[in-house]
Design an enzyme around this catalytic site. Structure first.
Site, PDB file in Angstrom:
ATOM      1  N   HIS A 191       0.815  -1.212   0.093  1.00 54.05           N
ATOM      2  CA  HIS A 191       0.036   0.022   0.078  1.00 54.05           C
ATOM      3  C   HIS A 191       0.685   1.267   0.008  1.00 54.05           C
ATOM      4  O   HIS A 191       0.386   2.608  -0.016  1.00 54.05           O
ATOM      5  CB  HIS A 191      -0.986   0.094   1.125  1.00 54.05           C
ATOM      6  CG  HIS A 191      -2.282   0.890   0.976  1.00 54.05           C
ATOM      7  ND1 HIS A 191      -2.394   1.800   2.152  1.00 54.05           N
ATOM      8  CD2 HIS A 191      -3.041   1.005   0.185  1.00 54.05           C
ATOM      9  CE1 HIS A 191      -3.347   2.605   1.883  1.00 54.05           C
ATOM     10  NE2 HIS A 191      -3.986   2.038   0.539  1.00 54.05           N
ATOM     11  N   LYS A 193       3.303   4.538  -1.013  1.00 57.28           N
ATOM     12  CA  LYS A 193       3.160   5.344  -1.899  1.00 57.28           C
ATOM     13  C   LYS A 193       4.373   6.566  -2.031  1.00 57.28           C
ATOM     14  O   LYS A 193       4.408   7.163  -0.905  1.00 57.28           O
ATOM     15  CB  LYS A 193       1.705   6.037  -1.880  1.00 57.28           C
ATOM     16  CG  LYS A 193       0.596   5.270  -2.035  1.00 57.28           C
ATOM     17  CD  LYS A 193      -0.461   6.067  -1.286  1.00 57.28           C
ATOM     18  CE  LYS A 193      -1.730   5.477  -1.426  1.00 57.28           C
ATOM     19  NZ  LYS A 193      -1.811   4.007  -0.581  1.00 57.28           N
ATOM     20  N   ASP A 198      16.041  11.850  -8.005  1.00 55.78           N
ATOM     21  CA  ASP A 198      17.375  11.871  -8.037  1.00 55.78           C
ATOM     22  C   ASP A 198      17.945  11.701  -6.452  1.00 55.78           C
ATOM     23  O   ASP A 198      18.923  12.514  -5.992  1.00 55.78           O
ATOM     24  CB  ASP A 198      18.099  13.200  -8.463  1.00 55.78           C
ATOM     25  CG  ASP A 198      17.975  13.380  -9.712  1.00 55.78           C
ATOM     26  OD1 ASP A 198      17.864  12.270 -10.392  1.00 55.78           O
ATOM     27  OD2 ASP A 198      17.963  14.590 -10.448  1.00 55.78           O
ATOM     28  N   HIS A 429      -9.816  10.565   1.690  1.00 58.35           N
ATOM     29  CA  HIS A 429      -8.776   9.338   1.576  1.00 58.35           C
ATOM     30  C   HIS A 429      -7.457   9.567   2.355  1.00 58.35           C
ATOM     31  O   HIS A 429      -6.468   8.898   2.273  1.00 58.35           O
ATOM     32  CB  HIS A 429      -8.510   9.519   0.056  1.00 58.35           C
ATOM     33  CG  HIS A 429      -7.827   8.034  -0.169  1.00 58.35           C
ATOM     34  ND1 HIS A 429      -6.684   8.087  -0.904  1.00 58.35           N
ATOM     35  CD2 HIS A 429      -8.163   6.566  -0.431  1.00 58.35           C
ATOM     36  CE1 HIS A 429      -6.052   6.889  -0.989  1.00 58.35           C
ATOM     37  NE2 HIS A 429      -6.931   6.016  -0.993  1.00 58.35           N
ATOM     38  N   LYS A 431      -4.696  10.175   5.284  1.00 56.60           N
ATOM     39  CA  LYS A 431      -4.487   9.390   6.383  1.00 56.60           C
ATOM     40  C   LYS A 431      -3.311  10.213   7.247  1.00 56.60           C
ATOM     41  O   LYS A 431      -2.281  10.319   7.110  1.00 56.60           O
ATOM     42  CB  LYS A 431      -3.766   7.907   6.013  1.00 56.60           C
ATOM     43  CG  LYS A 431      -4.597   7.101   5.141  1.00 56.60           C
ATOM     44  CD  LYS A 431      -3.877   7.353   3.722  1.00 56.60           C
ATOM     45  CE  LYS A 431      -4.526   6.048   2.706  1.00 56.60           C
ATOM     46  NZ  LYS A 431      -5.780   6.253   2.569  1.00 56.60           N
ATOM     47  N   ASP A 436      -0.885  15.800  20.514  1.00 60.03           N
ATOM     48  CA  ASP A 436      -0.621  16.720  21.331  1.00 60.03           C
ATOM     49  C   ASP A 436      -0.142  18.111  20.760  1.00 60.03           C
ATOM     50  O   ASP A 436       0.551  19.096  21.215  1.00 60.03           O
ATOM     51  CB  ASP A 436       0.577  16.552  22.514  1.00 60.03           C
ATOM     52  CG  ASP A 436       0.101  15.469  23.251  1.00 60.03           C
ATOM     53  OD1 ASP A 436      -1.074  15.276  23.517  1.00 60.03           O
ATOM     54  OD2 ASP A 436       0.927  14.878  23.934  1.00 60.03           O
TER      55      ASP A 436
END
Length: 534
Positions: A191, A193, A198, A429, A431, A436
């Site tokens: 999952h 991404k 470079d 979508h 996440k 704190d």
């Protein structure tokens, strides 16, 4: 001649004869199914393959990106520069422009890559980079690559491009048949991404590649979040890419899919050029043409938040079920969540905390931690089954004092407004969570059993009150305006409150804008033992 064998001496209408005949038919059926199963298992085996080991090119200080960042990195030793990509069009343009800026290498890793408008344009950007001599390594999870085989073969045919598939399906056309013989392996996915140019700049977060994630579709649009990062964290991302690229689960295309036909790369360029001239591409072409982000990066004028940043990443062996607890991202992630003393702001599209997670979060709330959670409403989610795992946890969290928000489906006039992270999406979508008001996590991890136990994930923990405070501010405004607030009434029943601007609050006694069959389906699924698969 009687061919009934041992049944010949028994009258045709005798119950014993009929029972034996049924037993023989059942035995033959078992044998046939067994033979078919063995055949599928053999047919579904992955071919033997030996992948060449390759490593990230880290000595890239002499590239344009390296030269532009040298002085910045020298004045922020040990820190990482973080720039949030809040707007969907900017997130697309950033990837395109990094691909154009790269001079030495592009390491690209995704769970989903569509061959729609934005997907084609980014595929062609990788091709163009390779034409300039850039080494391109593209690692895709195979679960969502259906229909991509010819295009991937075309890219892989270029001498500067190598494509690998993570946890691939052996049967390419009848892909679902693989699940009959190899479900345990294929149920585990990559999952992660990341998009790294470079070994100097990387984009990490929740977005996959496709129109739905960059706001180019009239269907489901995703309110999402990425960050562009430079500095100390980037070599770590490059080395982590190597772990996955050289893992047992990353397979070269050879032996999996047919070689590309002659002219396939030219056909990709033609398709991309045609797509770039389509009416839907106007805003994206303009975003790339007018994009200031990479220009300002190269000109050393892009604003970064410099902060201690650490990468959390699962051991790729998790995809084979062989990673120990120390190799799980949750070993560090969950203690961070549990360390909250004053506040925890959490955003997760597929929020399935399970019994243990619910109790841990509820305990924080009971201890006085201000716990605010945003997830999708039933009307907005693109995976309705997930609601079955979430809905049963709502009441215990509310009873403990948590504040729950469920994103409304955006449409009509609302579609023209800005969502929580710059998208006008109808589905959440992103996440992310902030602890704190001092640390923030951005990555691919959903608070669900699949992310915790089955899929591999990647993300950053950034020690920045400034960035963490941005998430907290969103829970003050605009989240209450764009989401239903979920509360318990005096009788302890769950209620949804729509705080529409300039109007009296509207209270619903069930999930707003849903049908009875939808709600009944979620209720039924909540009775099944499927939470671990969500």
């Amino acid at each position: 001649m009687n061919d009934d064998g041992p049944l010949a001496s028994i009258p045709a209408n005798d119950p014993q004869r009929q029972l034996r005949r049924r037993a023989l038919r059942l035995a033959w059926a078992v044998v046939v199914v067994g033979l078919v199963g063995v055949g599928l298992a053999r047919l579904g085996r992955l071919p033997e393959a030996t992948a060449r080991t390759s490593l990230a090119l880290l000595d890239t200080g002499d590239t344009r990106l390296g030269r532009a960042l040298e002085a910045l990195a020298a004045s922020h030793v040990g820190l990482s520069g973080i720039h949030p990509l809040q707007d969907a069009h900017d997130a697309f343009a950033a990837r395109m422009l990094l691909a154009r800026a790269a001079e030495r290498t592009l390491d690209v890793q995704y769970y989903i890559w569509r061959q729609d408008l934005t997907g084609l344009l980014l595929f062609e950007a990788l091709h163009r980079a390779a034409e300039r001599g850039v080494r391109v390594r593209l690692l895709l999870d195979d679960h969502n690559s259906g229909g991509l085989d010819p295009l991937l073969a075309a890219l892989d045919s270029h001498p500067q491009i190598e494509v690998r598939l993570f946890n691939p399906f052996a049967l390419r056309r009848m892909r679902t048949l693989n699940l009959l013989t190899d479900f345990r392996r294929l149920n585990r996915r990559m999952h992660n991404k990341s998009f790294t140019a470079d070994s100097q700049a990387t984009i990490v977060g929740g977005r996959n590649v496709g129109d739905a994630y960059f706001g180019a579709t009239d269907g489901v649009l995703f309110a999402d979040l990425d960050v562009l990062a430079v500095g100390a964290i980037v070599p770590e991302v490059s080395r982590d890419f190597d772990r996955y690229w050289n893992s047992a689960s990353a397979r070269p295309l050879e032996g999996l899919i047919p070689r590309a036909e002659a002219g396939a790369l030219e056909a990709l360029s033609t398709r991309a050029a045609s797509a770039s001239r389509s009416p839907g591409a106007v805003s994206y072409v303009a975003a790339v043409k007018d994009g200031e982000l990479v220009k300002r990066l190269l000109a050393r004028t892009l604003n970064f938040t410099w902060a201690p940043t650490r990468m959390l990443s699962d051991d790729p062996a998790k995809a084979q079920g062989t990673a120990g607890e120390a190799g799980h991202l949750t070993t560090e992630l969950f203690p961070l969540v549990g360390s909250a003393q004053t506040s925890l702001d959490l955003v997760s599209p597929y929020f399935v905390p399970g019994a243990q997670g619910t109790e841990r979060l509820a305990e924080l709330a009971r201890q006085g931690v201000r716990l605010r959670i945003l997830t999708n409403s039933l009307e907005a989610t693109d995976v309705a089954a997930v609601q079955a795992g979430y809905a049963r946890r709502r009441k215990p969290l509310l009873e403990a004092g948590a504040r729950l928000y469920e994103l409304e489906r955006q449409g009509g006039e609302a579609a023209a407004t800005s969502g929580p992270w710059g998208s006008s999406g109808s589905s959440l979508h992103a996440k992310t969570f902030a602890v704190d008001g001092r640390e923030i996590f951005v990555g691919s991890f959903n608070f669900d059993p699949r992310s915790a136990r089955l899929n591999t994930e990647l993300g950053f923990v950034i020690e920045s009150p400034a960035l963490a405070g941005l998430l907290g501010a969103l829970f003050d405004e605009p989240i209450p305006r764009l989401a239903y607030e979920v509360r318990l009434d005096d009788a302890g029943r769950v209620r949804w409150i729509d705080h529409a601007p300039g109007a009296e609050p509207v209270i619903f006694d069930h999930e707003p804008n849903t049908t009875f069959p939808q709600r009944a389906a979620v209720w039924f699924l909540s009775l099944l033992p499927i939470e671990g698969l969500l």
